[in-house]
Design a protein around this motif. Structure first.
Motif, PDB file in Angstrom:
ATOM      1  N   PRO A  15       0.817  -1.219   0.000  1.00 32.72           N
ATOM      2  CA  PRO A  15       0.000   0.000   0.000  1.00 32.72           C
ATOM      3  C   PRO A  15       0.847   1.265   0.000  1.00 32.72           C
ATOM      4  N   LEU A  16       1.948   1.245   0.731  1.00 31.40           N
ATOM      5  CA  LEU A  16       2.821   2.412   0.767  1.00 31.40           C
ATOM      6  C   LEU A  16       3.417   2.678  -0.611  1.00 31.40           C
ATOM      7  N   GLN A  17       3.844   1.636  -1.292  1.00 28.10           N
ATOM      8  CA  GLN A  17       4.392   1.787  -2.639  1.00 28.10           C
ATOM      9  C   GLN A  17       3.338   2.335  -3.586  1.00 28.10           C
ATOM     10  N   LEU A  18       2.097   1.888  -3.428  1.00 32.05           N
ATOM     11  CA  LEU A  18       1.007   2.359  -4.279  1.00 32.05           C
ATOM     12  C   LEU A  18       0.794   3.853  -4.098  1.00 32.05           C
ATOM     13  N   VAL A  19       0.803   4.314  -2.850  1.00 27.91           N
ATOM     14  CA  VAL A  19       0.602   5.736  -2.582  1.00 27.91           C
ATOM     15  C   VAL A  19       1.791   6.554  -3.072  1.00 27.91           C
ATOM     16  N   LEU A  20       3.004   6.076  -2.811  1.00 27.14           N
ATOM     17  CA  LEU A  20       4.196   6.815  -3.230  1.00 27.14           C
ATOM     18  C   LEU A  20       4.262   6.973  -4.745  1.00 27.14           C
ATOM     19  N   SER A  21       3.862   5.937  -5.468  1.00 26.15           N
ATOM     20  CA  SER A  21       3.967   5.974  -6.932  1.00 26.15           C
ATOM     21  C   SER A  21       2.846   6.776  -7.583  1.00 26.15           C
ATOM     22  N   SER A  22       1.683   6.820  -6.948  1.00 21.92           N
ATOM     23  CA  SER A  22       0.515   7.415  -7.598  1.00 21.92           C
ATOM     24  C   SER A  22       0.209   8.834  -7.144  1.00 21.92           C
ATOM     25  N   ILE A  23       0.732   9.240  -5.990  1.00 23.31           N
ATOM     26  CA  ILE A  23       0.479  10.592  -5.500  1.00 23.31           C
ATOM     27  C   ILE A  23       1.763  11.412  -5.465  1.00 23.31           C
ATOM     28  N   TYR A  24       2.860  10.778  -5.037  1.00 27.83           N
ATOM     29  CA  TYR A  24       4.129  11.503  -4.915  1.00 27.83           C
ATOM     30  C   TYR A  24       5.090  11.193  -6.058  1.00 27.83           C
ATOM     31  N   TYR A  25       4.807  10.155  -6.842  1.00 29.72           N
ATOM     32  CA  TYR A  25       5.590   9.809  -8.033  1.00 29.72           C
ATOM     33  C   TYR A  25       7.068   9.616  -7.702  1.00 29.72           C
ATOM     34  N   ILE A  26       7.333   8.900  -6.590  1.00 29.38           N
ATOM     35  CA  ILE A  26       8.716   8.650  -6.182  1.00 29.38           C
ATOM     36  C   ILE A  26       8.972   7.161  -5.974  1.00 29.38           C
ATOM     37  N   ASP A  27       8.154   6.316  -6.565  1.00 28.74           N
ATOM     38  CA  ASP A  27       8.367   4.878  -6.474  1.00 28.74           C
ATOM     39  C   ASP A  27       7.744   4.238  -7.711  1.00 28.74           C
ATOM     40  N   PHE A  28       8.012   2.959  -7.892  1.00 27.38           N
ATOM     41  CA  PHE A  28       7.451   2.241  -9.032  1.00 27.38           C
ATOM     42  C   PHE A  28       6.056   1.742  -8.680  1.00 27.38           C
ATOM     43  N   PRO A  29       5.117   1.746  -9.631  1.00 29.88           N
ATOM     44  CA  PRO A  29       3.774   1.254  -9.367  1.00 29.88           C
ATOM     45  C   PRO A  29       3.782  -0.232  -9.018  1.00 29.88           C
ATOM     46  N   THR A  30       2.726  -0.673  -8.362  1.00 37.43           N
ATOM     47  CA  THR A  30       2.602  -2.085  -7.999  1.00 37.43           C
ATOM     48  C   THR A  30       2.129  -2.936  -9.172  1.00 37.43           C
ATOM     49  N   GLY A  31       1.779  -2.311 -10.276  1.00 37.78           N
ATOM     50  CA  GLY A  31       1.289  -3.038 -11.455  1.00 37.78           C
ATOM     51  C   GLY A  31       0.134  -2.281 -12.082  1.00 37.78           C
TER      52      GLY A  31
END
Length: 404
Positions: A63-79
């Protein structure tokens, strides 16, 4: 010569000791300044970027990766998630607004985001130049993207596959800049916005662009086995908070993550390191206070005869008391100011060498709480000078002069 002038001359006469005290105080204040400003800026950025976003729905994973990638754009999406499933969620009566995101490409490290016009309304975007995208492969770019890449309305560029790097460039289609956004003060400044069909077409090597909806109109999801990355959800009512995430997590192959909860969890993860640094800075400040005390105390022992002479020449007990107190206050005040400036400079250097533009820190910003750091330094100086100042106040003229 008044007490302040005498205090300054005494400090100059003990340069090495004063320099050590200044360095200790400045180092402690600098660390606290960096932590204060960095924490404030990160918290502000998290709040600005997640404003009005109640939930993020995407592929199952962290869930943390999902939020980071979709709101802060600082991680890879979960898929990715199926478009038809996303469409069903968007039409749920518990949902007020659902903003689709299609990620996967970048331009010189800036992420290309496929979305629709609901993204414009979500962030209340306004234009500095040009118009919003209206056709495939048209883009509206954030203010920082336009500035750093020297883009103008009408400029063309090629996107690259992946969220970083330029090794796999899509040369089948060039993106055309139709608009440059006004500075938003959030993550949008570092994004390249286009429609979802452009992201699909770039990977499917579509031959002819087609006209999309006019700005301000909702962009319909297409039928077929298409996929998007995530949905940004706004709730329709407080009841949605309880029902909708549970429904997504239990009844679908997707996951729902709360930006507020995951941001709090992120802070709890990094909080241990921040707390350690804070205690380290407090320890340095305590050592600096002890150092000032020892310096003033030793100075007092060496200058008892001089103080007694000053008493015979008319100086009052309070004057001697003031001289010692002013020395402690001057040392900590100068050290605190140097520490504040050093903290701002260090944060600016850190921000300059940061790789992630989305969470870039700046030493040019200030915070009202910095005044408390100066006050803390003055309190330490006063506490360190108090005992030597009292002893100076109690100086016995006759016994001191008789001893020589």
């Amino acid at each position: 010569m008044n007490a302040l002038q005498i205090s300054i001359k005494d400090i100059k006469a003990n340069r090495l000791s004063a320099l050590l005290n200044l360095l200790l105080i400045a180092f402690g204040i600098a660390i606290l300044t960096v932590l204060l400003l960095a924490g404030k800026q990160i918290n502000d950025k998290l709040e600005k970027n997640a404003k009005d976003i109640d939930l993020v729905v995407g592929a199952k994973g962290s869930p943390l990766q999902l939020v980071l990638s979709s709101i802060y754009y600082i991680d890879f999406p979960t898929g990715n998630i199926p478009l038809k499933d996303a469409q069903q969620l968007a039409q749920n009566p518990l949902v007020k607004r659902a903003v689709p995101l299609a990620l996967g490409d970048n331009y010189s490290g800036f992420r290309i985001v496929g979305t629709d016009t609901s993204f414009i309304h979500l962030y209340a975007l306004t234009l500095q130049q040009g118009t919003f995208w209206s056709k495939d492969f048209e883009v509206s770019v954030g203010a920082s993207v336009a500035d750093k890449q020297h883009l103008l309305v009408g400029s063309k560029f090629y996107g690259a596959h992946g969220l970083t790097g330029n090794t796999d460039i899509h040369r089948t289609h060039a993106y055309v800049v139709t608009g440059i956004l006004k500075p938003q003060g959030n993550v949008v400044d570092n994004l390249v916005l286009t429609n979802v069909a452009s992201v699909w077409g770039m990977h499917e090597q579509a031959e002819s662009p087609k006209k999309g909806p006019r700005p301000g109109e909702p962009e319909p999801f297409e039928n077929g086995e298409k996929e998007i990355t995530t949905l940004l959800i706004q709730y329709r009512s407080p009841m949605s908070v309880v029902l909708f995430p549970r429904m997504v997590n239990q009844s679908t192959n997707m996951q729902a993550a709360s930006p507020a909860m995951e941001s709090a969890r992120l802070f709890s993860l990094i909080g241990v390191g921040v707390d350690t640094l804070q205690w380290f800075a407090v320890l340095i400040m305590a050592i600096s206070g002890i150092s000032v005390f020892i310096s003033l105390y030793n100075s007092l022992k060496d200058r008892r005869y001089d103080l007694a002479i000053m008493r015979t020449m008319g100086a009052s007990r309070f004057t001697l008391f003031s001289i010692i107190v002013l020395q402690g206050l001057l040392l900590t005040l100068i050290g605190s100011v140097i520490g504040l400036l050093a903290g701002h400079a260090a944060l600016e250097i850190i921000g300059h060498y940061q790789q992630a533009d989305q969470a870039r820190l700046s030493g040019k910003l200030t915070d009202a709480a910095e005044g408390y750091l100066i006050l803390t330094g003055l309190i330490i100086g006063l506490a360190a000078a108090l005992i030597p100042a009292v002893q100076a106040y109690r100086t016995d003229i006759a016994s001191t002069l008789s001893k020589g």
